[in-house]
Design a protein around this motif. Structure first.
Motif, PDB file in Angstrom:
ATOM      1  N   LEU A   1       0.823  -1.211   0.000  1.00 27.88           N
ATOM      2  CA  LEU A   1       0.000   0.000   0.000  1.00 27.88           C
ATOM      3  C   LEU A   1       0.860   1.266   0.000  1.00 27.88           C
ATOM      4  N   SER A   2       1.874   1.304   0.847  1.00 31.53           N
ATOM      5  CA  SER A   2       2.686   2.523   0.946  1.00 31.53           C
ATOM      6  C   SER A   2       3.384   2.828  -0.382  1.00 31.53           C
ATOM      7  N   THR A   3       3.772   1.778  -1.113  1.00 32.52           N
ATOM      8  CA  THR A   3       4.412   1.983  -2.415  1.00 32.52           C
ATOM      9  C   THR A   3       3.411   2.521  -3.426  1.00 32.52           C
ATOM     10  N   LEU A   4       2.178   1.985  -3.379  1.00 29.14           N
ATOM     11  CA  LEU A   4       1.138   2.483  -4.287  1.00 29.14           C
ATOM     12  C   LEU A   4       0.891   3.969  -4.046  1.00 29.14           C
ATOM     13  N   LEU A   5       0.865   4.363  -2.760  1.00 25.54           N
ATOM     14  CA  LEU A   5       0.544   5.746  -2.428  1.00 25.54           C
ATOM     15  C   LEU A   5       1.690   6.686  -2.769  1.00 25.54           C
ATOM     16  N   SER A   6       2.926   6.203  -2.638  1.00 23.01           N
ATOM     17  CA  SER A   6       4.065   7.108  -2.845  1.00 23.01           C
ATOM     18  C   SER A   6       4.642   7.019  -4.245  1.00 23.01           C
ATOM     19  N   GLY A   7       4.553   5.848  -4.894  1.00 20.91           N
ATOM     20  CA  GLY A   7       5.291   5.673  -6.147  1.00 20.91           C
ATOM     21  C   GLY A   7       4.434   5.418  -7.373  1.00 20.91           C
ATOM     22  N   CYS A   8       3.118   5.465  -7.224  1.00 15.58           N
ATOM     23  CA  CYS A   8       2.245   5.134  -8.353  1.00 15.58           C
ATOM     24  C   CYS A   8       1.235   6.246  -8.573  1.00 15.58           C
ATOM     25  N   ARG A   9       0.751   6.344  -9.795  1.00 13.08           N
ATOM     26  CA  ARG A   9      -0.306   7.311 -10.072  1.00 13.08           C
ATOM     27  C   ARG A   9      -1.167   6.772 -11.204  1.00 13.08           C
ATOM     28  N   LEU A  10      -2.331   7.386 -11.341  1.00 22.44           N
ATOM     29  CA  LEU A  10      -3.233   7.041 -12.437  1.00 22.44           C
ATOM     30  C   LEU A  10      -2.978   8.008 -13.581  1.00 22.44           C
ATOM     31  N   ALA A  11      -3.031   7.489 -14.797  1.00 20.53           N
ATOM     32  CA  ALA A  11      -2.904   8.335 -15.975  1.00 20.53           C
ATOM     33  C   ALA A  11      -4.030   7.985 -16.942  1.00 20.53           C
ATOM     34  N   VAL A  12      -4.722   9.009 -17.423  1.00 17.26           N
ATOM     35  CA  VAL A  12      -5.759   8.821 -18.442  1.00 17.26           C
ATOM     36  C   VAL A  12      -5.174   9.329 -19.750  1.00 17.26           C
ATOM     37  N   ASN A  13      -4.893   8.406 -20.637  1.00 14.68           N
ATOM     38  CA  ASN A  13      -4.245   8.753 -21.907  1.00 14.68           C
ATOM     39  C   ASN A  13      -5.213   9.200 -22.983  1.00 14.68           C
ATOM     40  N   THR A  14      -6.447   8.762 -22.879  1.00 10.69           N
ATOM     41  CA  THR A  14      -7.427   9.090 -23.906  1.00 10.69           C
ATOM     42  C   THR A  14      -7.651  10.595 -23.892  1.00 10.69           C
ATOM     43  N   PRO A  15      -7.459  11.276 -25.034  1.00 11.39           N
ATOM     44  CA  PRO A  15      -7.618  12.740 -25.029  1.00 11.39           C
ATOM     45  C   PRO A  15      -9.024  13.158 -24.611  1.00 11.39           C
TER      46      PRO A  15
ATOM     47  N   GLY B   1      -2.521  15.421 -24.681  1.00 16.74           N
ATOM     48  CA  GLY B   1      -2.391  15.390 -23.231  1.00 16.74           C
ATOM     49  C   GLY B   1      -3.465  14.517 -22.608  1.00 16.74           C
ATOM     50  N   GLY B   2      -3.535  14.564 -21.302  1.00 21.04           N
ATOM     51  CA  GLY B   2      -4.489  13.723 -20.584  1.00 21.04           C
ATOM     52  C   GLY B   2      -4.538  14.121 -19.122  1.00 21.04           C
ATOM     53  N   LEU B   3      -4.891  13.150 -18.295  1.00 23.36           N
ATOM     54  CA  LEU B   3      -5.099  13.430 -16.873  1.00 23.36           C
ATOM     55  C   LEU B   3      -4.196  12.564 -16.017  1.00 23.36           C
ATOM     56  N   VAL B   4      -3.777  13.084 -14.901  1.00 24.69           N
ATOM     57  CA  VAL B   4      -3.028  12.280 -13.933  1.00 24.69           C
ATOM     58  C   VAL B   4      -3.592  12.524 -12.543  1.00 24.69           C
ATOM     59  N   SER B   5      -3.470  11.510 -11.695  1.00 29.10           N
ATOM     60  CA  SER B   5      -3.884  11.649 -10.290  1.00 29.10           C
ATOM     61  C   SER B   5      -3.033  10.744  -9.423  1.00 29.10           C
ATOM     62  N   ASN B   6      -2.709  11.212  -8.242  1.00 31.36           N
ATOM     63  CA  ASN B   6      -2.136  10.337  -7.226  1.00 31.36           C
ATOM     64  C   ASN B   6      -3.259   9.504  -6.626  1.00 31.36           C
ATOM     65  N   LEU B   7      -2.877   8.590  -5.761  1.00 30.03           N
ATOM     66  CA  LEU B   7      -3.844   7.702  -5.126  1.00 30.03           C
ATOM     67  C   LEU B   7      -4.016   8.052  -3.664  1.00 30.03           C
ATOM     68  N   GLN B   8      -5.199   7.759  -3.163  1.00 28.76           N
ATOM     69  CA  GLN B   8      -5.524   8.019  -1.755  1.00 28.76           C
ATOM     70  C   GLN B   8      -6.187   6.774  -1.182  1.00 28.76           C
ATOM     71  N   PHE B   9      -5.767   6.355   0.003  1.00 30.43           N
ATOM     72  CA  PHE B   9      -6.363   5.194   0.677  1.00 30.43           C
ATOM     73  C   PHE B   9      -7.544   5.660   1.510  1.00 30.43           C
ATOM     74  N   ILE B  10      -8.716   5.015   1.343  1.00 30.89           N
ATOM     75  CA  ILE B  10      -9.896   5.466   2.096  1.00 30.89           C
ATOM     76  C   ILE B  10     -10.398   4.417   3.080  1.00 30.89           C
ATOM     77  N   GLY B  11      -9.663   3.295   3.220  1.00 33.78           N
ATOM     78  CA  GLY B  11     -10.041   2.327   4.252  1.00 33.78           C
ATOM     79  C   GLY B  11     -10.330   0.950   3.706  1.00 33.78           C
ATOM     80  N   ASN B  12     -10.532   0.017   4.623  1.00 32.49           N
ATOM     81  CA  ASN B  12     -10.808  -1.373   4.258  1.00 32.49           C
ATOM     82  C   ASN B  12     -12.290  -1.655   4.352  1.00 32.49           C
ATOM     83  N   THR B  13     -12.770  -2.539   3.485  1.00 34.14           N
ATOM     84  CA  THR B  13     -14.101  -3.105   3.671  1.00 34.14           C
ATOM     85  C   THR B  13     -13.937  -4.614   3.748  1.00 34.14           C
ATOM     86  N   PHE B  14     -14.801  -5.255   4.506  1.00 32.78           N
ATOM     87  CA  PHE B  14     -14.699  -6.692   4.729  1.00 32.78           C
ATOM     88  C   PHE B  14     -15.952  -7.384   4.218  1.00 32.78           C
TER      89      PHE B  14
END
Ligand SMILES: *[C@@H]1O[C@H](CO)[C@@H](O)[C@H](O)[C@H]1NC(C)=O
Ligand SMILES: *[C@@H]1O[C@H](CO)[C@@H](O)[C@H](O)[C@H]1NC(C)=O
Length: 141
Positions: free
Chosen positions: A80-94, A106-119
């Motif tokens: 999880l910590s690697t996903l939050l610090s070293g990964c991002r989302l990219a939307v390539n479709t114009p 161009g396109g869109l980019v976003s970092n990731l945010q953890f919002i909790g666990n569900t069981f």
């Protein structure tokens, strides 16, 4: 196995099965985020969403008619910590593909945010969302 039994086992043995789920909505706006018109903001359907870690594409998903995408990851392979610090989302479709008035490069980019666990029984799902998209003119490079 009934849910209650699964929950009991899960409680005793710890989470036996886990999943990381990245889910979000891409909107057809200049920055991909929900606009001033709230839920009336048009969605961005058929957009290719990539999960990129250190420049490498790890997983992809396509938004549905409501702009919703979902990427599932095996937590044995992703920390999880690697996903939050070293990964991002990219939307390539114009953006122009959902609204011709928007940029065709161009396109869109976003970092990731953890919002909790569900069981759900033995399944422990760690939920992540985009922390907020930004327009990026060089996302395709
Ligand atoms: C919000 O909705 C109004 C009325 O439909 C429309 O004229 C306007 O362009 C919309 N604004 C945005 C940013 O989509
Ligand atoms: C898109 O996916 C979401 C989440 O699964 C679902 O609620 C929504 O109905 C879907 N929209 C369409 C148009 O299929």
């Amino acid at each position: 196995m009934p849910l209650a039994e699964g929950q009991l086992l899960g409680g005793i043995l710890g989470p036996l099965f886990g999943l990381l789920r990245i889910q979000g909505i891409v909107y057809c706006t200049p920055n991909g985020n929900i606009g001033v018109n709230g839920t009336a903001t048009p969605a961005f359907p058929n957009a290719l969403v990539q999960l990129r870690c250190g420049g490498t594409v790890i997983s992809t998903a396509t938004t549905n008619g409501s702009g919703v995408f979902s990427i599932l990851l095996d937590p044995l392979n992703f920390i999880l910590s690697t996903l939050l610090s070293g990964c991002r989302l990219a939307v390539n479709t114009p953006l122009a593909s959902c609204n011709a008035a928007l940029p065709s490069v161009g396109g869109l980019v976003s970092n990731l945010q953890f919002i909790g666990n569900t069981f759900a029984g033995l399944l422990n799902v760690g939920n992540l969302i985009p922390s907020g998209f930004l327009f990026n003119a060089s996302v395709n490079n």
